[in-house]
Design a protein around this motif. Structure first.
Motif, PDB file in Angstrom:
ATOM      1  N   ALA A   1       0.840  -1.207   0.000  1.00  0.00           N
ATOM      2  CA  ALA A   1       0.000   0.000   0.000  1.00  0.00           C
ATOM      3  C   ALA A   1       0.871   1.251   0.000  1.00  0.00           C
ATOM      4  O   ALA A   1       0.612   2.214  -0.738  1.00  0.00           O
ATOM      5  CB  ALA A   1      -0.934  -0.013   1.217  1.00  0.00           C
ATOM      6  N   LEU A   2       1.920   1.234   0.802  1.00  0.00           N
ATOM      7  CA  LEU A   2       2.820   2.390   0.850  1.00  0.00           C
ATOM      8  C   LEU A   2       3.512   2.605  -0.495  1.00  0.00           C
ATOM      9  O   LEU A   2       3.720   3.742  -0.928  1.00  0.00           O
ATOM     10  CB  LEU A   2       3.863   2.188   1.969  1.00  0.00           C
ATOM     11  CG  LEU A   2       4.946   3.263   2.133  1.00  0.00           C
ATOM     12  CD1 LEU A   2       4.344   4.662   2.247  1.00  0.00           C
ATOM     13  CD2 LEU A   2       5.822   2.970   3.355  1.00  0.00           C
ATOM     14  N   ARG A   3       3.803   1.499  -1.171  1.00  0.00           N
ATOM     15  CA  ARG A   3       4.484   1.590  -2.458  1.00  0.00           C
ATOM     16  C   ARG A   3       3.658   2.354  -3.492  1.00  0.00           C
ATOM     17  O   ARG A   3       4.216   2.964  -4.416  1.00  0.00           O
ATOM     18  CB  ARG A   3       4.779   0.175  -2.979  1.00  0.00           C
ATOM     19  CG  ARG A   3       5.769   0.172  -4.149  1.00  0.00           C
ATOM     20  CD  ARG A   3       5.335  -0.640  -5.353  1.00  0.00           C
ATOM     21  NE  ARG A   3       5.814  -0.025  -6.570  1.00  0.00           N
ATOM     22  CZ  ARG A   3       5.395  -0.320  -7.778  1.00  0.00           C
ATOM     23  NH1 ARG A   3       4.474  -1.253  -7.945  1.00  0.00           N
ATOM     24  NH2 ARG A   3       5.842   0.327  -8.817  1.00  0.00           N
ATOM     25  N   ARG A   4       2.306   2.315  -3.345  1.00  0.00           N
ATOM     26  CA  ARG A   4       1.463   2.994  -4.337  1.00  0.00           C
ATOM     27  C   ARG A   4       1.736   4.499  -4.400  1.00  0.00           C
ATOM     28  O   ARG A   4       1.513   5.121  -5.432  1.00  0.00           O
ATOM     29  CB  ARG A   4      -0.014   2.749  -4.035  1.00  0.00           C
ATOM     30  CG  ARG A   4      -0.468   1.327  -4.312  1.00  0.00           C
ATOM     31  CD  ARG A   4      -1.990   1.251  -4.416  1.00  0.00           C
ATOM     32  NE  ARG A   4      -2.638   1.806  -3.210  1.00  0.00           N
ATOM     33  CZ  ARG A   4      -3.015   1.082  -2.162  1.00  0.00           C
ATOM     34  NH1 ARG A   4      -2.838  -0.232  -2.150  1.00  0.00           N
ATOM     35  NH2 ARG A   4      -3.588   1.664  -1.139  1.00  0.00           N
ATOM     36  N   PHE A   5       2.220   5.080  -3.300  1.00  0.00           N
ATOM     37  CA  PHE A   5       2.527   6.520  -3.310  1.00  0.00           C
ATOM     38  C   PHE A   5       3.861   6.738  -4.042  1.00  0.00           C
ATOM     39  O   PHE A   5       4.919   6.478  -3.491  1.00  0.00           O
ATOM     40  CB  PHE A   5       2.601   7.063  -1.881  1.00  0.00           C
ATOM     41  CG  PHE A   5       1.307   6.928  -1.124  1.00  0.00           C
ATOM     42  CD1 PHE A   5       0.301   7.884  -1.282  1.00  0.00           C
ATOM     43  CD2 PHE A   5       1.075   5.835  -0.301  1.00  0.00           C
ATOM     44  CE1 PHE A   5      -0.907   7.748  -0.599  1.00  0.00           C
ATOM     45  CE2 PHE A   5      -0.123   5.698   0.381  1.00  0.00           C
ATOM     46  CZ  PHE A   5      -1.130   6.647   0.230  1.00  0.00           C
ATOM     47  N   GLY A   6       3.765   7.168  -5.280  1.00  0.00           N
ATOM     48  CA  GLY A   6       4.975   7.397  -6.070  1.00  0.00           C
ATOM     49  C   GLY A   6       5.437   6.196  -6.863  1.00  0.00           C
ATOM     50  O   GLY A   6       6.526   6.214  -7.450  1.00  0.00           O
ATOM     51  N   ALA A   7       4.589   5.139  -6.901  1.00  0.00           N
ATOM     52  CA  ALA A   7       4.982   3.962  -7.687  1.00  0.00           C
ATOM     53  C   ALA A   7       5.343   4.405  -9.092  1.00  0.00           C
ATOM     54  O   ALA A   7       4.584   5.131  -9.737  1.00  0.00           O
ATOM     55  CB  ALA A   7       3.833   2.961  -7.723  1.00  0.00           C
ATOM     56  N   SER A   8       6.482   3.987  -9.572  1.00  0.00           N
ATOM     57  CA  SER A   8       6.881   4.398 -10.924  1.00  0.00           C
ATOM     58  C   SER A   8       8.050   3.565 -11.388  1.00  0.00           C
ATOM     59  O   SER A   8       8.579   2.739 -10.647  1.00  0.00           O
ATOM     60  CB  SER A   8       7.240   5.887 -10.960  1.00  0.00           C
ATOM     61  OG  SER A   8       8.366   6.148 -10.193  1.00  0.00           O
ATOM     62  N   GLY A   9       8.424   3.788 -12.625  1.00  0.00           N
ATOM     63  CA  GLY A   9       9.534   3.035 -13.192  1.00  0.00           C
ATOM     64  C   GLY A   9       9.134   1.594 -13.420  1.00  0.00           C
ATOM     65  O   GLY A   9       7.953   1.247 -13.465  1.00  0.00           O
ATOM     66  N   VAL A  10      10.120   0.753 -13.549  1.00  0.00           N
ATOM     67  CA  VAL A  10       9.880  -0.669 -13.800  1.00  0.00           C
ATOM     68  C   VAL A  10       9.729  -1.400 -12.473  1.00  0.00           C
ATOM     69  O   VAL A  10      10.036  -0.871 -11.413  1.00  0.00           O
ATOM     70  CB  VAL A  10      11.064  -1.280 -14.584  1.00  0.00           C
ATOM     71  CG1 VAL A  10      11.161  -0.641 -15.956  1.00  0.00           C
ATOM     72  CG2 VAL A  10      12.369  -1.097 -13.813  1.00  0.00           C
ATOM     73  N   GLY A  11       9.258  -2.624 -12.525  1.00  0.00           N
ATOM     74  CA  GLY A  11       9.201  -3.489 -11.349  1.00  0.00           C
ATOM     75  C   GLY A  11       8.478  -2.820 -10.207  1.00  0.00           C
ATOM     76  O   GLY A  11       7.362  -2.332 -10.360  1.00  0.00           O
ATOM     77  N   LYS A  12       9.133  -2.788  -9.048  1.00  0.00           N
ATOM     78  CA  LYS A  12       8.533  -2.176  -7.862  1.00  0.00           C
ATOM     79  C   LYS A  12       9.145  -0.819  -7.576  1.00  0.00           C
ATOM     80  O   LYS A  12       9.309  -0.430  -6.421  1.00  0.00           O
ATOM     81  CB  LYS A  12       8.687  -3.135  -6.676  1.00  0.00           C
ATOM     82  CG  LYS A  12       7.982  -4.474  -6.886  1.00  0.00           C
ATOM     83  CD  LYS A  12       8.251  -5.435  -5.745  1.00  0.00           C
ATOM     84  CE  LYS A  12       7.649  -6.798  -6.019  1.00  0.00           C
ATOM     85  NZ  LYS A  12       8.275  -7.837  -5.190  1.00  0.00           N
TER      86      LYS A  12
END
Lengths: 399, 399
Positions: free
Chosen positions: A15-26
């Motif tokens: 859930a925290l990763r969704r803030f600013g998720a970008s680029g490849v992979g995770k």
């Protein structure tokens, strides 16, 4: 052991990763004080409240989730590199949240959580914990600027009236930070946990050799004073002399080289280069400095070079607290019997600053391929859970 | 010997310096096709006429001063580096003018004069003589652009209707070019004259080692693939292996180095660097190339590096004509008994291109401190006159 919930922990991490998720992979792009960083901290503050902790932003933008009374502080940071991964910092914050939540649910020891601001150094080096730890003043930090010319004062103002006062460090009995290793040691050995004995100290300075810029066609070899050749000789001599002084944990790097005028047809008249060395032992760092200065002077004399030393950045090693470390070691042996190690942290962490205020300790989990500060940064989820369980076991034992 | 007039020669040299005089000392800024360069060539054309020579600009902007009938061609270039000296090129043109003038006055052998355009390479390398020598076509040169995006076609159009056709090279029996050494050999030895035996050949290419970019704190030394360390090892191995192959005249240079990402805290993942080597013997250049390629491959294998070779620039050595050279040697011994030497030219000159058309030879005078391509470039006027007298004596002997 505290009844931590691996599923809830991993869900929060994603859930925290969704803030600013970008680029490849995770990949994640969540630099300090960006919209994504602020939104992520608001979300974290909500999760802290739900876990029965009292959220408090300090003036520098660090977010604490406070347990009542005296507590153990755990955490890391939730900002990322401009092109970063999902675990660098975030892992330590979300693991702390899960341990605090589980402990509260189980009536275990009180645990508070922290996400320090700007650990990745948009404005400096580990800015949020540096101010809290008293390594620099808030006024001093306010004068720092990012690469775009934004000041720290302007950036932290973005938190508006979220900000309260500084949290009194005396309410905490100690600080435990879990982090990805960001290096290849555990991934290479196959071990699951690294218990940190010390965050290494750093010495960093630039050196310059100044010879004579010349035409690369008309200047015979024996009349040259070639600054690149001096640099190459210095490097070779240094590697040889360090061999008697270093341990397998010592590192040193020439990572930046600037020749002048840096043209194929011109004998380089000047070589300016960085020399950085790190070790857990301050005496060894000093012995290495002596070797660097002596070797550079000898090479300069032998090659007819002028020699300049730039100013030296020095951060002393920070030794982990014996009691906290012992609890982590016992827990690591229970969770990964025979498959963990004691190791230094070659990278700086918020724990370096917090060590000015209280006993600190750190736990590492493996980084796949040793990769960090890159969209490709990752760790097996099973290893993340092993880290979480080790933390939970240690906290339970610390009572 | 021809009755050359040192005073008139030096006055002309100082007069030419006024076009673009700038910087400190005797500095000159007279790049090819600049207002100053065109004005200087108009002045030179006038001096040629006054000396009884017929001025002719060719389509590339090179200015010839033609004697009647078959003649010896002498000269160099009158453009300068953006920050150059008063002698680089200008000396050879003005000395040729004085020898041609004196020879004509004394009824000596006919001598023509040339100032090639853009020797300093605003648009390429020795552009004017390169086109005349057939090393490139005029149409090919027209497509070249300077650093500001001006094409050679636009630049040469600035000569307007001054431009005639190309001069027929068959009217010349040979070419003699006097030049400052632009290196430290004569200045260091105290010798007055260098008779060139060959203009050295050049090989120039870029190499890249690609290792693994890593955090300089968390990556142990034994797990690093550090491209700078590979470059330093390559340099050391190469210096050792070259020792068996080179002569005191051979030179080699690593003048350009680009590390990636070139930051103090990051183990360099890539090192791209120039390798340039020069020698008068084409076989030796080839042997050195083999050593470079083999050594780079061995170092790459030993350090776990990827290796790339860039494309190679190759210019073969040009041997001076034995007859012309012998006349210069005899004259040098008369003018500076026991105080001159035979030596290679480590720099390129217009003579390299002219050698495609006719026998060529070159004469050097000392450069104070070996300095050229700099406002500080200079030569004792007594040495300039010794050079002029040597030329005059050789021309008289060649008849």
């Amino acid at each position: 052991m505290l009844p931590v919930d691996p599923k809830r922990f991993l869900e929060d991490l994603h859930a925290l990763r969704r803030f600013g998720a970008s680029g490849v992979g995770k990949g994640v792009a969540r630099p300090g004080f960006s919209d994504e960083d602020i939104a992520a901290r608001d979300w974290l503050a909500g999760r802290m409240s739900e876990a029965g902790l009292t959220p408090q932003f300090d003036p520098a933008g660090s977010l604490f989730g406070l347990a009542e009374g005296r507590s153990l502080l755990m955490g890391s940071h939730s900002d990322s590199q401009p092109e970063g991964g999902w675990l660098d910092g975030a892992l330590g914050v979300v693991a702390a949240l899960e341990v605090a939540r589980a402990s509260r649910e189980a009536g275990g020891p009180p645990v508070s959580v922290v996400s320090f601001s700007d650990e990745e150094g948009r404005f400096g080096v580990t800015t949020g914990s540096s101010v809290w730890g008293g390594n620099q003043t808030l006024e001093g930090a306010d004068a720092l600027h990012d690469a775009q010319g934004v000041s720290f004062a302007e950036a932290r103002a973005r938190f508006g009236d979220r900000r309260g006062g500084f949290v009194d460090p005396s309410r905490f009995s100690g600080y435990v930070e879990m982090h990805i290793e960001q290096g290849p040691v555990l991934d290479t050995s196959g071990e699951k946990i690294g218990v940190v004995d010390a965050i290494v100290g750093i010495r960093d300075m630039h050196l310059s050799f100044t010879g004579q810029q010349n035409h690369a066609g008309t200047t015979p070899m024996h009349l040259r004073r070639d600054a690149f050749q001096a640099l190459a000789s210095f490097n070779a001599a240094l590697n040889e002399r360090f061999a008697n002084v270093v341990t397998p944990q010592t590192v040193w790097t020439i990572g930046h080289v600037a020749l002048h005028p840096n043209a194929a047809s011109i004998v380089p008249g000047r070589a300016r280069f960085s020399m950085q060395w790190r070790d857990g032992d301050a005496d060894r760092l000093a012995r290495m400095e002596t070797i660097i200065r002596d070797t550079a002077a000898e090479i300069a004399a032998a090659h007819g070079m002028g020699l300049e030393f730039g100013s030296m950045l020095g951060l002393d090693p920070v030794t982990m607290d014996a009691g906290l470390r012992s609890a982590l070691e016992t827990a690591a042996e229970a969770e990964a019997p025979g498959n963990w190690r004691v190791m230094p942290s070659g990278a700086l962490h918020d724990a370096t600053n917090v060590a000015r205020l209280m006993p600190v300790s750190m736990l590492f989990v493996p980084s796949i391929g040793g990769i960090s500060h890159d969209f490709a940064e990752d760790t097996d989820e099973a290893d993340l859970v092993t880290g979480l369980n080790t933390l939970a076991r240690a906290v339970a034992a610390l009572g």
